[in-house]
Write a protein that holds these residues in place. Structure first.
Motif, short mmCIF file in Angstrom:
data_model
loop_
_atom_site.label_atom_id
_atom_site.label_comp_id
_atom_site.label_asym_id
_atom_site.label_seq_id
_atom_site.Cartn_x
_atom_site.Cartn_y
_atom_site.Cartn_z
N THR A 32 0.83 -1.19 0.00
CA THR A 32 0.00 0.00 0.00
C THR A 32 0.87 1.25 0.00
O THR A 32 0.62 2.20 -0.75
CB THR A 32 -0.94 0.01 1.22
N ALA A 33 1.91 1.25 0.83
CA ALA A 33 2.79 2.42 0.90
C ALA A 33 3.49 2.66 -0.43
O ALA A 33 3.57 3.80 -0.91
CB ALA A 33 3.82 2.23 2.01
N CYS A 58 -3.82 1.11 -4.98
CA CYS A 58 -3.58 1.44 -3.58
C CYS A 58 -4.91 1.46 -2.81
O CYS A 58 -5.01 0.92 -1.71
CB CYS A 58 -2.86 2.77 -3.47
N ALA A 62 -5.87 -1.01 0.20
CA ALA A 62 -6.20 -0.42 1.50
C ALA A 62 -7.59 -0.88 1.96
O ALA A 62 -7.81 -1.12 3.15
CB ALA A 62 -6.13 1.10 1.43
N THR A 65 -7.40 -4.22 3.60
CA THR A 65 -6.73 -4.29 4.90
C THR A 65 -7.70 -4.02 6.05
O THR A 65 -7.45 -4.46 7.17
CB THR A 65 -5.57 -3.27 5.00
N ASP A 67 -8.12 -1.17 7.39
CA ASP A 67 -7.61 -0.02 8.14
C ASP A 67 -8.26 1.24 7.58
O ASP A 67 -7.93 1.68 6.48
CB ASP A 67 -6.08 0.03 8.01
N GLU A 69 -8.08 4.42 8.41
CA GLU A 69 -7.21 5.57 8.18
C GLU A 69 -6.42 5.39 6.88
O GLU A 69 -6.30 6.32 6.08
CB GLU A 69 -6.25 5.79 9.35
N GLN A 70 -5.90 4.19 6.67
CA GLN A 70 -5.16 3.91 5.45
C GLN A 70 -6.07 4.04 4.22
O GLN A 70 -5.66 4.57 3.18
CB GLN A 70 -4.58 2.50 5.53
N ARG A 73 -6.62 7.75 3.55
CA ARG A 73 -5.41 8.30 2.94
C ARG A 73 -5.36 7.92 1.45
O ARG A 73 -5.02 8.75 0.60
CB ARG A 73 -4.18 7.77 3.67
#
Length: 170
Positions: A32-33, A58, A62, A65, A67, A69-70, A73
């Motif tokens: 993802t990063a 991405c 994300a 996952t 998450d 917040e991810q 983003r």
């Protein structure tokens, strides 16, 4: 890779060689990063189709996952690509949603980033008072949370540019 912002557009001024070198370093990475960074680099280089593809990948990753917040983003990163592709209303709607989600969750840094980018879209749309309010909100958050100096300065610079443009265009 990013130097100051262009005072006419409020977009980053990019060191193309550094951006290309970083893309090379990332290679085929699919985290993802890495995908998020690739989306930003492609966008900064003006390779908007590749930027959107990386941003979408991405976003999907994300989403899986779980998450939030991810995911927010990733949504914001994709919205910035929409902005650069000229889809300003879609970008604005997505950024406002990301800003609201971040505020509810108390993700201050992400809320400030969303507000800053929301302000740049409003600036491009010629909605200067709203743009100033959004960027001033980002500045307030960044000062309150003692964000890195470059982020605070970016917000100050944007507020000044928006105010000058507003005065110039009446």
């Amino acid at each position: 890779m990013i130097t100051p912002f262009d005072p006419e557009t409020l977009r980053e001024i990019v060191d193309e060689n550094a951006a290309l070198a970083r893309l090379s370093e990332l290679g085929d990475s699919r985290s993802t990063a890495a995908l998020g960074e690739k989306a930003e680099l492609y966008r900064q280089l003006g390779r908007l189709d590749e930027a959107l593809q990386a941003a979408e990948q991405c976003f999907r990753l994300a989403h899986f996952t779980g998450d939030r917040e991810q995911l927010t983003r990733a949504r914001l990163r994709r919205a910035i690509v929409f902005q650069y592709r000229g889809d300003l209303e879609r970008a604005l709607a997505e950024m406002a949603s990301c800003r609201a989600s971040s505020r509810i969750e108390s993700w201050d840094a992400l809320e400030a980033t969303a507000a800053q980018h929301e302000g740049t879209v409003l600036f491009e749309l010629g909605r200067y008072e709203e743009a100033k309010d959004s960027v001033a909100h980002a500045l307030d958050i960044r000062q309150r949370t003692e964000a890195p100096r470059d982020q605070i300065e970016a917000s100050r610079f944007a507020v000044e540019v928006i105010m000058r443009r507003s005065l110039k265009n009446g």
